[in-house]
Design a protein around this motif. Sequence first.
Motif, PDB file in Angstrom:
ATOM      1  N   ASP A 283     -30.853 -16.751 -22.610  1.00 14.51           N
ATOM      2  CA  ASP A 283     -30.761 -16.939 -21.159  1.00 14.51           C
ATOM      3  C   ASP A 283     -31.699 -15.957 -20.440  1.00 14.51           C
TER       4      ASP A 283
ATOM      5  N   SER B  71     -21.895 -11.651 -17.305  1.00 10.09           N
ATOM      6  CA  SER B  71     -21.328 -10.288 -17.325  1.00 10.09           C
ATOM      7  C   SER B  71     -19.913 -10.235 -17.909  1.00 10.09           C
TER       8      SER B  71
ATOM      9  N   THR C 230     -24.053 -12.719 -23.310  1.00 14.11           N
ATOM     10  CA  THR C 230     -23.921 -11.268 -23.417  1.00 14.11           C
ATOM     11  C   THR C 230     -25.252 -10.635 -23.757  1.00 14.11           C
TER      12      THR C 230
ATOM     13  N   SER D 107     -27.478  -7.103 -24.921  1.00 12.62           N
ATOM     14  CA  SER D 107     -27.638  -5.722 -25.362  1.00 12.62           C
ATOM     15  C   SER D 107     -29.081  -5.584 -25.826  1.00 12.62           C
TER      16      SER D 107
HETATM   17  N1  LIG Z   1     -26.412 -16.244 -13.058  1.00  8.25           N
HETATM   18  C1  LIG Z   1     -26.312 -15.008 -12.622  1.00  8.25           C
HETATM   19  O1  LIG Z   1     -26.287 -14.711 -11.417  1.00  8.25           O
HETATM   20  C2  LIG Z   1     -26.224 -13.909 -13.631  1.00  8.25           C
HETATM   21  C3  LIG Z   1     -25.855 -12.619 -13.224  1.00  8.25           C
HETATM   22  C4  LIG Z   1     -25.752 -11.631 -14.199  1.00  8.25           C
HETATM   23  C5  LIG Z   1     -26.008 -11.934 -15.526  1.00  8.25           C
HETATM   24  N2  LIG Z   1     -26.414 -13.198 -15.885  1.00  8.25           N
HETATM   25  C6  LIG Z   1     -26.731 -13.540 -17.301  1.00  8.25           C
HETATM   26  O2  LIG Z   1     -25.607 -13.205 -18.097  1.00  8.25           O
HETATM   27  C7  LIG Z   1     -26.015 -12.289 -19.104  1.00  8.25           C
HETATM   28  C8  LIG Z   1     -24.863 -11.394 -19.462  1.00  8.25           C
HETATM   29  O3  LIG Z   1     -24.511 -10.535 -18.391  1.00  8.25           O
HETATM   30  P1  LIG Z   1     -24.793  -8.959 -18.531  1.00  8.25           P
HETATM   31  O4  LIG Z   1     -26.224  -8.705 -18.770  1.00  8.25           O
HETATM   32  O5  LIG Z   1     -24.129  -8.303 -17.400  1.00  8.25           O
HETATM   33  O6  LIG Z   1     -24.112  -8.684 -19.956  1.00  8.25           O
HETATM   34  P2  LIG Z   1     -22.791  -8.059 -20.549  1.00  8.25           P
HETATM   35  O7  LIG Z   1     -22.882  -8.460 -21.965  1.00  8.25           O
HETATM   36  O8  LIG Z   1     -21.573  -8.375 -19.774  1.00  8.25           O
HETATM   37  O9  LIG Z   1     -23.031  -6.500 -20.380  1.00  8.25           O
HETATM   38  C9  LIG Z   1     -24.211  -5.909 -20.772  1.00  8.25           C
HETATM   39  C10 LIG Z   1     -24.032  -4.402 -20.717  1.00  8.25           C
HETATM   40  O10 LIG Z   1     -23.070  -3.998 -21.704  1.00  8.25           O
HETATM   41  C11 LIG Z   1     -23.698  -3.152 -22.668  1.00  8.25           C
HETATM   42  N3  LIG Z   1     -23.187  -3.596 -23.977  1.00  8.25           N
HETATM   43  C12 LIG Z   1     -23.467  -4.733 -24.641  1.00  8.25           C
HETATM   44  N4  LIG Z   1     -22.765  -4.804 -25.788  1.00  8.25           N
HETATM   45  C13 LIG Z   1     -22.021  -3.687 -25.850  1.00  8.25           C
HETATM   46  C14 LIG Z   1     -21.086  -3.187 -26.804  1.00  8.25           C
HETATM   47  N5  LIG Z   1     -20.804  -3.865 -27.902  1.00  8.25           N
HETATM   48  N6  LIG Z   1     -20.498  -1.993 -26.545  1.00  8.25           N
HETATM   49  C15 LIG Z   1     -20.787  -1.290 -25.433  1.00  8.25           C
HETATM   50  N7  LIG Z   1     -21.659  -1.719 -24.488  1.00  8.25           N
HETATM   51  C16 LIG Z   1     -22.275  -2.916 -24.697  1.00  8.25           C
HETATM   52  C17 LIG Z   1     -25.189  -3.353 -22.514  1.00  8.25           C
HETATM   53  O11 LIG Z   1     -25.881  -2.157 -22.793  1.00  8.25           O
HETATM   54  P3  LIG Z   1     -27.037  -2.067 -23.920  1.00  8.25           P
HETATM   55  O12 LIG Z   1     -28.069  -3.097 -23.609  1.00  8.25           O
HETATM   56  O13 LIG Z   1     -27.536  -0.664 -23.742  1.00  8.25           O
HETATM   57  O14 LIG Z   1     -26.354  -2.292 -25.238  1.00  8.25           O
HETATM   58  C18 LIG Z   1     -25.303  -3.685 -21.022  1.00  8.25           C
HETATM   59  O15 LIG Z   1     -25.313  -2.505 -20.264  1.00  8.25           O
HETATM   60  C19 LIG Z   1     -27.220 -11.586 -18.463  1.00  8.25           C
HETATM   61  O16 LIG Z   1     -27.970 -10.819 -19.361  1.00  8.25           O
HETATM   62  C20 LIG Z   1     -27.917 -12.754 -17.840  1.00  8.25           C
HETATM   63  O17 LIG Z   1     -28.642 -13.469 -18.823  1.00  8.25           O
HETATM   64  C21 LIG Z   1     -26.495 -14.170 -14.958  1.00  8.25           C
END
Ligand SMILES: NC(=O)c1ccc[n+]([C@@H]2O[C@H](COP(=O)([O-])OP(=O)(O)OC[C@H]3O[C@@H](n4cnc5c(N)ncnc54)[C@H](OP(=O)(O)O)[C@@H]3O)[C@@H](O)[C@H]2O)c1
Length: 283
Positions: free
Chosen positions: A48, A197, A239, A241
């Motif tokens: 994504d 998220s 998700t 990372s």
């Molecule tokens: N449509 C929209 O408006 C919208 C908005 C937000 C997001 N999104 C999409 O949804 C995806 C997911 O949301 P998100 O980026 O907020 O992801 P998330 O997976 O909810 O959180 C990511 C955060 O958690 C950390 N993390 C990941 N795995 C971990 C683990 N096992 N233990 C501890 N910390 C961990 C990551 O840090 P590290 O990278 O340092 O591991 C990063 O800071 C986005 O990347 C994007 O593609 C869409």
Amino acid sequence: MNSLTDTYSLSNGLEIPVLGYGTWQVTDPNEAVEGVKAAVKAGYRHIDTAQMYKNEEFVGKGIKECGVPREDLFVTSKLNNTNHGYEATKREVAISLEKLGLDYLDLFLIHWPVVKNNGGDWKKDNRETWRALEELYDEGKLKAIGISNFAVPHITNIMETARIKPMVNQIRLHPGVLQKDTVELSRKHDIVVEAWSPLSPMKHLNEDEEVQKMSEAYGKSIAQILLRWSLQHGFVPLTKSVHEERIQKNAEIFDFELKKEHMNYLDSLTFEDLDKPEDFVER
Ligand SMILES: NC(=O)c1ccc[n+]([C@@H]2O[C@H](COP(=O)([O-])OP(=O)(O)OC[C@H]3O[C@@H](n4cnc5c(N)ncnc54)[C@H](OP(=O)(O)O)[C@@H]3O)[C@@H](O)[C@H]2O)c1
């Protein structure tokens, strides 16, 4: 749902893998390329990105270098808020494809709806953008089209004139943010719901005794429990990372099942400091 490559069928029959790798806030070129490659290596087949993330080139490079054929991957991008409108949408989808180095996208979403307080005719603006996506879908450049952050009024508005129904709605979903009305309406229209998220409540849950006990009982991290919660609700969690080990571990969520009482406990949580997407509706 038994594995990372399991899929849901979208309303047009396209198969979408049940867990996606997100790339929001991955602006470092090397991290973006290596992140995608690590995700594919770990078995993710769903990537994504978005125009807003300013990493389509690097995500595209990761896709090219990952060693898995293009047709085995499910790639999503999204229209930036500054690119709404019929003409701009057509132009900007072409630019996304060029940046990604792809002939087609599996899914393309309107990242955010035009909302009421934006001035102008928000209803017409969203419908015109949608009309452009319908045509790009007809041309085969987009294998599926959808919406993101669309709440009930935005979905209802699009549905009044849509020739092709949105196939996906990507919204913020995790314990504390359930968006029940939006999920219900999406599903009524056969729209698969993606969860962004999913790990946001992690910092709160580290302090939560019940969740600590769950983590011990299942032998799973809190991140894995949150992702499993999302899967068991029938969402498609995305998700992110940039660490290979976390990318791998976050995908190890197909070998356990949260009991009903644990799902209910997670459903019941509220967190004061998290944005409530319901509030975005009037923005
Ligand atoms: N449509 C929209 O408006 C919208 C908005 C937000 C997001 N999104 C999409 O949804 C995806 C997911 O949301 P998100 O980026 O907020 O992801 P998330 O997976 O909810 O959180 C990511 C955060 O958690 C950390 N993390 C990941 N795995 C971990 C683990 N096992 N233990 C501890 N910390 C961990 C990551 O840090 P590290 O990278 O340092 O591991 C990063 O800071 C986005 O990347 C994007 O593609 C869409």
